[in-house]
Design a protein around this motif. Sequence first.
Motif, mmCIF file in Angstrom:
data_model
loop_
_atom_site.group_PDB
_atom_site.id
_atom_site.type_symbol
_atom_site.label_atom_id
_atom_site.label_comp_id
_atom_site.label_asym_id
_atom_site.label_seq_id
_atom_site.Cartn_x
_atom_site.Cartn_y
_atom_site.Cartn_z
ATOM 1 N N GLU A 165 -13.172 -52.493 -56.741
ATOM 2 C CA GLU A 165 -11.992 -53.053 -57.419
ATOM 3 C C GLU A 165 -11.057 -51.944 -57.882
ATOM 4 O O GLU A 165 -9.912 -52.206 -58.229
ATOM 5 C CB GLU A 165 -12.423 -53.912 -58.609
ATOM 6 C CG GLU A 165 -13.029 -55.232 -58.169
ATOM 7 C CD GLU A 165 -13.533 -56.073 -59.332
ATOM 8 O OE1 GLU A 165 -13.219 -55.751 -60.497
ATOM 9 O OE2 GLU A 165 -14.246 -57.051 -59.063
ATOM 10 N N ASN A 166 -11.530 -50.708 -57.880
ATOM 11 C CA ASN A 166 -10.708 -49.566 -58.243
ATOM 12 C C ASN A 166 -9.812 -49.235 -57.049
ATOM 13 O O ASN A 166 -10.307 -48.863 -55.987
ATOM 14 C CB ASN A 166 -11.616 -48.376 -58.582
ATOM 15 C CG ASN A 166 -10.848 -47.120 -58.908
ATOM 16 O OD1 ASN A 166 -9.872 -46.768 -58.253
ATOM 17 N ND2 ASN A 166 -11.312 -46.413 -59.917
ATOM 18 N N PRO A 167 -8.488 -49.379 -57.205
ATOM 19 C CA PRO A 167 -7.582 -49.188 -56.058
ATOM 20 C C PRO A 167 -7.685 -47.802 -55.415
ATOM 21 O O PRO A 167 -7.623 -47.683 -54.196
ATOM 22 C CB PRO A 167 -6.187 -49.401 -56.646
ATOM 23 C CG PRO A 167 -6.378 -49.972 -57.996
ATOM 24 C CD PRO A 167 -7.776 -49.732 -58.426
ATOM 25 N N ASN A 168 -7.847 -46.754 -56.224
ATOM 26 C CA ASN A 168 -7.939 -45.395 -55.665
ATOM 27 C C ASN A 168 -9.212 -45.213 -54.857
ATOM 28 O O ASN A 168 -9.193 -44.631 -53.773
ATOM 29 C CB ASN A 168 -7.882 -44.349 -56.783
ATOM 30 C CG ASN A 168 -6.542 -44.330 -57.476
ATOM 31 O OD1 ASN A 168 -5.519 -44.646 -56.874
ATOM 32 N ND2 ASN A 168 -6.542 -43.968 -58.749
ATOM 33 N N LEU A 169 -10.323 -45.708 -55.390
ATOM 34 C CA LEU A 169 -11.601 -45.589 -54.692
ATOM 35 C C LEU A 169 -11.595 -46.423 -53.413
ATOM 36 O O LEU A 169 -12.040 -45.964 -52.360
ATOM 37 C CB LEU A 169 -12.735 -46.024 -55.620
ATOM 38 C CG LEU A 169 -14.145 -45.636 -55.235
ATOM 39 C CD1 LEU A 169 -14.265 -44.160 -54.927
ATOM 40 C CD2 LEU A 169 -15.109 -46.017 -56.345
ATOM 41 N N LYS A 170 -11.051 -47.620 -53.506
ATOM 42 C CA LYS A 170 -10.963 -48.487 -52.332
ATOM 43 C C LYS A 170 -10.112 -47.820 -51.243
ATOM 44 O O LYS A 170 -10.463 -47.857 -50.060
ATOM 45 C CB LYS A 170 -10.378 -49.844 -52.710
ATOM 46 C CG LYS A 170 -10.374 -50.828 -51.577
ATOM 47 C CD LYS A 170 -9.910 -52.190 -52.017
ATOM 48 C CE LYS A 170 -9.978 -53.160 -50.854
ATOM 49 N NZ LYS A 170 -9.654 -54.522 -51.254
ATOM 50 N N GLU A 171 -9.035 -47.194 -51.647
ATOM 51 C CA GLU A 171 -8.164 -46.499 -50.690
ATOM 52 C C GLU A 171 -8.908 -45.339 -50.017
ATOM 53 O O GLU A 171 -8.774 -45.127 -48.806
ATOM 54 C CB GLU A 171 -6.924 -45.979 -51.423
ATOM 55 C CG GLU A 171 -5.891 -45.358 -50.514
ATOM 56 C CD GLU A 171 -4.655 -44.919 -51.279
ATOM 57 O OE1 GLU A 171 -4.175 -43.809 -51.002
ATOM 58 O OE2 GLU A 171 -4.176 -45.689 -52.144
ATOM 59 N N MET A 172 -9.718 -44.609 -50.798
ATOM 60 C CA MET A 172 -10.497 -43.502 -50.228
ATOM 61 C C MET A 172 -11.520 -44.018 -49.219
ATOM 62 O O MET A 172 -11.688 -43.430 -48.148
ATOM 63 C CB MET A 172 -11.204 -42.727 -51.340
ATOM 64 C CG MET A 172 -10.275 -41.888 -52.186
ATOM 65 S SD MET A 172 -11.128 -41.086 -53.567
ATOM 66 C CE MET A 172 -12.078 -39.863 -52.709
ATOM 67 N N VAL A 173 -12.199 -45.106 -49.559
ATOM 68 C CA VAL A 173 -13.180 -45.703 -48.647
ATOM 69 C C VAL A 173 -12.488 -46.133 -47.361
ATOM 70 O O VAL A 173 -12.951 -45.822 -46.253
ATOM 71 C CB VAL A 173 -13.916 -46.896 -49.315
ATOM 72 C CG1 VAL A 173 -14.700 -47.687 -48.291
ATOM 73 C CG2 VAL A 173 -14.830 -46.412 -50.433
ATOM 74 N N GLU A 174 -11.387 -46.830 -47.486
ATOM 75 C CA GLU A 174 -10.648 -47.298 -46.305
ATOM 76 C C GLU A 174 -10.151 -46.129 -45.453
ATOM 77 O O GLU A 174 -10.183 -46.201 -44.223
ATOM 78 C CB GLU A 174 -9.482 -48.201 -46.713
ATOM 79 C CG GLU A 174 -9.906 -49.529 -47.307
ATOM 80 C CD GLU A 174 -10.713 -50.406 -46.358
ATOM 81 O OE1 GLU A 174 -10.507 -50.341 -45.128
ATOM 82 O OE2 GLU A 174 -11.568 -51.163 -46.858
ATOM 83 N N ALA A 175 -9.732 -45.050 -46.095
ATOM 84 C CA ALA A 175 -9.261 -43.879 -45.342
ATOM 85 C C ALA A 175 -10.412 -43.252 -44.548
ATOM 86 O O ALA A 175 -10.246 -42.881 -43.383
ATOM 87 C CB ALA A 175 -8.645 -42.857 -46.293
ATOM 88 N N CYS A 176 -11.577 -43.145 -45.159
ATOM 89 C CA CYS A 176 -12.734 -42.557 -44.471
ATOM 90 C C CYS A 176 -13.163 -43.446 -43.296
ATOM 91 O O CYS A 176 -13.476 -42.940 -42.214
ATOM 92 C CB CYS A 176 -13.907 -42.382 -45.440
ATOM 93 S SG CYS A 176 -13.668 -41.095 -46.675
ATOM 94 N N ILE A 177 -13.171 -44.740 -43.516
ATOM 95 C CA ILE A 177 -13.594 -45.679 -42.477
ATOM 96 C C ILE A 177 -12.604 -45.690 -41.300
ATOM 97 O O ILE A 177 -12.999 -45.747 -40.148
ATOM 98 C CB ILE A 177 -13.773 -47.083 -43.068
ATOM 99 C CG1 ILE A 177 -15.013 -47.107 -43.941
ATOM 100 C CG2 ILE A 177 -13.877 -48.141 -41.967
ATOM 101 C CD1 ILE A 177 -15.190 -48.385 -44.727
ATOM 102 N N SER A 178 -11.327 -45.598 -41.634
ATOM 103 C CA SER A 178 -10.309 -45.655 -40.574
ATOM 104 C C SER A 178 -10.093 -44.307 -39.897
ATOM 105 O O SER A 178 -9.361 -44.224 -38.914
ATOM 106 C CB SER A 178 -8.989 -46.175 -41.150
ATOM 107 O OG SER A 178 -8.453 -45.211 -42.036
ATOM 108 N N GLY A 179 -10.715 -43.262 -40.437
ATOM 109 C CA GLY A 179 -10.565 -41.936 -39.840
ATOM 110 C C GLY A 179 -9.351 -41.195 -40.300
ATOM 111 O O GLY A 179 -8.908 -40.240 -39.673
ATOM 112 N N GLU A 180 -8.796 -41.601 -41.445
ATOM 113 C CA GLU A 180 -7.558 -40.987 -41.936
ATOM 114 C C GLU A 180 -7.762 -40.101 -43.154
ATOM 115 O O GLU A 180 -6.811 -39.762 -43.837
ATOM 116 C CB GLU A 180 -6.541 -42.079 -42.298
ATOM 117 C CG GLU A 180 -6.152 -42.921 -41.128
ATOM 118 C CD GLU A 180 -5.305 -44.118 -41.519
ATOM 119 O OE1 GLU A 180 -4.966 -44.268 -42.687
ATOM 120 O OE2 GLU A 180 -5.009 -44.920 -40.618
ATOM 121 N N SER A 181 -9.005 -39.726 -43.445
ATOM 122 C CA SER A 181 -9.228 -38.922 -44.656
ATOM 123 C C SER A 181 -8.829 -37.474 -44.451
ATOM 124 O O SER A 181 -8.642 -37.005 -43.375
ATOM 125 C CB SER A 181 -10.679 -38.999 -45.107
ATOM 126 O OG SER A 181 -11.536 -38.424 -44.169
#
Length: 132
Positions: free
Chosen positions: A116-132
């Motif tokens: 539910e933390n927007p910053n953490l969710k964004e980091m997870v999504e970036a890692c999963i999508s290959g954009e980290s």
Amino acid sequence: MEKCEEIKEIIYDSLRNIQDPEKPMTLEDLNVITEEAIEVEYCQEMECYQITVTFLPTVPHCSLASLIGLCIRTQIRKSIDEKYKLKIIVKKGSHASEKEVNKQINDKERVSAAMENPNLKEMVEACISGES
């Protein structure tokens, strides 16, 4: 048994390309995730697959081990349609805070709150999508 192997392959294929949060490499490149560290069994009693994923942090004091665990959990949720029970664990003896990390990434309330933390969710999504 054949279905378990199929699910294992699906899981590995979905996890291997997750980007490390700090390095420009995948979890597979860094040997954080290996195919041998994924176990899938069907439990007749619970009528679901029991999946265990063991990962190896790159260093014993990896501050992002919980984030990696969240990435693994999120990616599996997106990859598997079957009914399953998931356990994600840090390889025994590989992390200074092994018990705490394991507890955190396997506690439904903690995982839900983290996502539910927007910053953490964004980091997870970036890692999963290959954009980290």
